[in-house]
Design an enzyme around this catalytic site. Structure first.
Site, PDB file in Angstrom:
ATOM      1  N   ARG A  23     -21.657  -3.405 -18.747  1.00  0.00           N
ATOM      2  CA  ARG A  23     -21.011  -2.095 -18.791  1.00  0.00           C
ATOM      3  C   ARG A  23     -19.578  -2.112 -18.278  1.00  0.00           C
ATOM      4  O   ARG A  23     -18.814  -1.196 -18.511  1.00  0.00           O
ATOM      5  CB  ARG A  23     -21.812  -1.083 -17.950  1.00  0.00           C
ATOM      6  CG  ARG A  23     -23.231  -0.899 -18.411  1.00  0.00           C
ATOM      7  CD  ARG A  23     -24.045  -0.172 -17.383  1.00  0.00           C
ATOM      8  NE  ARG A  23     -24.119  -1.003 -16.163  1.00  0.00           N
ATOM      9  CZ  ARG A  23     -24.555  -0.565 -14.996  1.00  0.00           C
ATOM     10  NH1 ARG A  23     -24.941   0.677 -14.843  1.00  0.00           N
ATOM     11  NH2 ARG A  23     -24.616  -1.385 -13.958  1.00  0.00           N
ATOM     12  N   GLN A  46      -2.657  10.375   2.596  1.00  0.00           N
ATOM     13  CA  GLN A  46      -2.182  10.668   1.253  1.00  0.00           C
ATOM     14  C   GLN A  46      -2.313   9.427   0.371  1.00  0.00           C
ATOM     15  O   GLN A  46      -2.135   8.306   0.843  1.00  0.00           O
ATOM     16  CB  GLN A  46      -0.715  11.097   1.328  1.00  0.00           C
ATOM     17  CG  GLN A  46      -0.074  11.487   0.027  1.00  0.00           C
ATOM     18  CD  GLN A  46       1.343  12.019   0.240  1.00  0.00           C
ATOM     19  OE1 GLN A  46       1.591  12.764   1.181  1.00  0.00           O
ATOM     20  NE2 GLN A  46       2.247  11.629  -0.614  1.00  0.00           N
ATOM     21  N   HIS A  61      11.779  -0.648   0.660  1.00  0.00           N
ATOM     22  CA  HIS A  61      11.841   0.676   1.278  1.00  0.00           C
ATOM     23  C   HIS A  61      11.075   0.721   2.604  1.00  0.00           C
ATOM     24  O   HIS A  61      10.089   0.021   2.780  1.00  0.00           O
ATOM     25  CB  HIS A  61      11.219   1.726   0.357  1.00  0.00           C
ATOM     26  CG  HIS A  61      11.845   1.784  -0.995  1.00  0.00           C
ATOM     27  ND1 HIS A  61      11.159   2.210  -2.100  1.00  0.00           N
ATOM     28  CD2 HIS A  61      13.092   1.476  -1.424  1.00  0.00           C
ATOM     29  CE1 HIS A  61      11.953   2.166  -3.156  1.00  0.00           C
ATOM     30  NE2 HIS A  61      13.130   1.714  -2.776  1.00  0.00           N
ATOM     31  N   LYS A  71       0.746   1.210   4.942  1.00  0.00           N
ATOM     32  CA  LYS A  71       0.353   1.367   3.541  1.00  0.00           C
ATOM     33  C   LYS A  71      -0.781   0.404   3.201  1.00  0.00           C
ATOM     34  O   LYS A  71      -0.807  -0.723   3.672  1.00  0.00           O
ATOM     35  CB  LYS A  71       1.530   1.049   2.611  1.00  0.00           C
ATOM     36  CG  LYS A  71       2.707   1.977   2.765  1.00  0.00           C
ATOM     37  CD  LYS A  71       3.862   1.551   1.861  1.00  0.00           C
ATOM     38  CE  LYS A  71       5.041   2.494   2.039  1.00  0.00           C
ATOM     39  NZ  LYS A  71       6.179   2.089   1.216  1.00  0.00           N
ATOM     40  N   TYR A 131      -1.180   3.515  -3.710  1.00  0.00           N
ATOM     41  CA  TYR A 131      -1.211   3.173  -2.290  1.00  0.00           C
ATOM     42  C   TYR A 131      -1.537   4.369  -1.419  1.00  0.00           C
ATOM     43  O   TYR A 131      -1.220   5.502  -1.733  1.00  0.00           O
ATOM     44  CB  TYR A 131       0.090   2.528  -1.836  1.00  0.00           C
ATOM     45  CG  TYR A 131       1.357   3.317  -2.070  1.00  0.00           C
ATOM     46  CD1 TYR A 131       1.999   3.977  -1.028  1.00  0.00           C
ATOM     47  CD2 TYR A 131       1.928   3.397  -3.334  1.00  0.00           C
ATOM     48  CE1 TYR A 131       3.165   4.683  -1.240  1.00  0.00           C
ATOM     49  CE2 TYR A 131       3.099   4.091  -3.557  1.00  0.00           C
ATOM     50  CZ  TYR A 131       3.715   4.741  -2.503  1.00  0.00           C
ATOM     51  OH  TYR A 131       4.876   5.450  -2.708  1.00  0.00           O
ATOM     52  N   GLU A 142      14.224   7.938   5.267  1.00  0.00           N
ATOM     53  CA  GLU A 142      14.056   6.812   4.347  1.00  0.00           C
ATOM     54  C   GLU A 142      15.246   5.866   4.409  1.00  0.00           C
ATOM     55  O   GLU A 142      16.387   6.286   4.574  1.00  0.00           O
ATOM     56  CB  GLU A 142      13.892   7.333   2.922  1.00  0.00           C
ATOM     57  CG  GLU A 142      13.594   6.239   1.932  1.00  0.00           C
ATOM     58  CD  GLU A 142      13.361   6.772   0.549  1.00  0.00           C
ATOM     59  OE1 GLU A 142      12.378   6.342  -0.064  1.00  0.00           O
ATOM     60  OE2 GLU A 142      14.149   7.596   0.075  1.00  0.00           O
ATOM     61  N   ASP A 169      18.225   1.705  -4.822  1.00  0.00           N
ATOM     62  CA  ASP A 169      17.983   0.293  -4.559  1.00  0.00           C
ATOM     63  C   ASP A 169      19.200  -0.572  -4.880  1.00  0.00           C
ATOM     64  O   ASP A 169      19.421  -1.589  -4.239  1.00  0.00           O
ATOM     65  CB  ASP A 169      16.755  -0.187  -5.328  1.00  0.00           C
ATOM     66  CG  ASP A 169      15.475   0.438  -4.790  1.00  0.00           C
ATOM     67  OD1 ASP A 169      15.475   0.895  -3.629  1.00  0.00           O
ATOM     68  OD2 ASP A 169      14.484   0.490  -5.526  1.00  0.00           O
TER      69      ASP A 169
END
Length: 182
Positions: A23, A46, A61, A71, A131, A142, A169
């Protein structure tokens, strides 16, 4: 799941047990009690997901100060080279990086604790990357480090001409100009 401590303290490669049959397959992608036993207490708040094409490089980052994020990353479709750079000044591996190929085939995950810059390069025609994070995104906190910073020396498996970068970036700072963690 198989939890493998990498050569950088706190970064874990996680290999799930996958059960295949006619399956398809079944696997447990996250089990809090087992994760806590091996990695430690992390409260994820989250889940995020991105879709990218071949040559997209997102990173390196991180969020500074109180907004730093741990993460747990994985790939649902395709393949990426995932990279974490240690920004903890007190760490014996400060400025070092770990990389791992994450793919829909190997179903590996990488846990990256707070105090690291993170990025990934899409190796397949397309990739869906997902993630979990343990802290809210705060745009004012950031920061980005150049993907090709000579001090870090990440070996990306494609040429710079093949890369697709965001404006953020393209204009990231060098490692020596980055903000570090204690």
């Amino acid at each position: 799941m198989n939890y493998i401590q990498t050569e950088i303290d706190g970064v874990w490669l996680i290999e799930p047990k996958v059960f295949y049959d006619a399956r398809g397959y079944f696997m447990e992608a996250f089990k809090e009690e087992e994760f806590r036993k091996h990695v430690g207490e992390v409260h994820f708040i989250q889940d995020n997901e991105s879709k990218s094409s071949f040559g997209v490089l997102r990173g390196l980052h991180y969020q500074q100060g109180d907004y730093s994020q741990a993460k747990l990353v994985r790939v649902l479709k395709g393949s990426v080279l995932d990279v974490a750079v240690d920004l903890r000044q007190s760490s014996p591996t400060f400025g070092k990086y770990i990389s791992a190929e994450l793919s829909e085939e190997n179903k590996r995950q990488l846990f990256i604790p707070r105090g690291f810059a993170h990025g990934f390069l899409v190796l397949s025609e397309e990739a869906i990357f997902t993630y979990k994070v343990d802290n809210a995104y705060a745009p004012q906190s950031e920061a980005s480090i150049r993907f090709n910073d000579e001090t870090i020396g990440i070996e990306w498996p494609i040429t710079e001409e093949q890369l697709l970068l965001s404006g953020k970036d393209e204009h990231a700072v060098s490692f020596k100009d980055a903000v570090y963690f204690e």
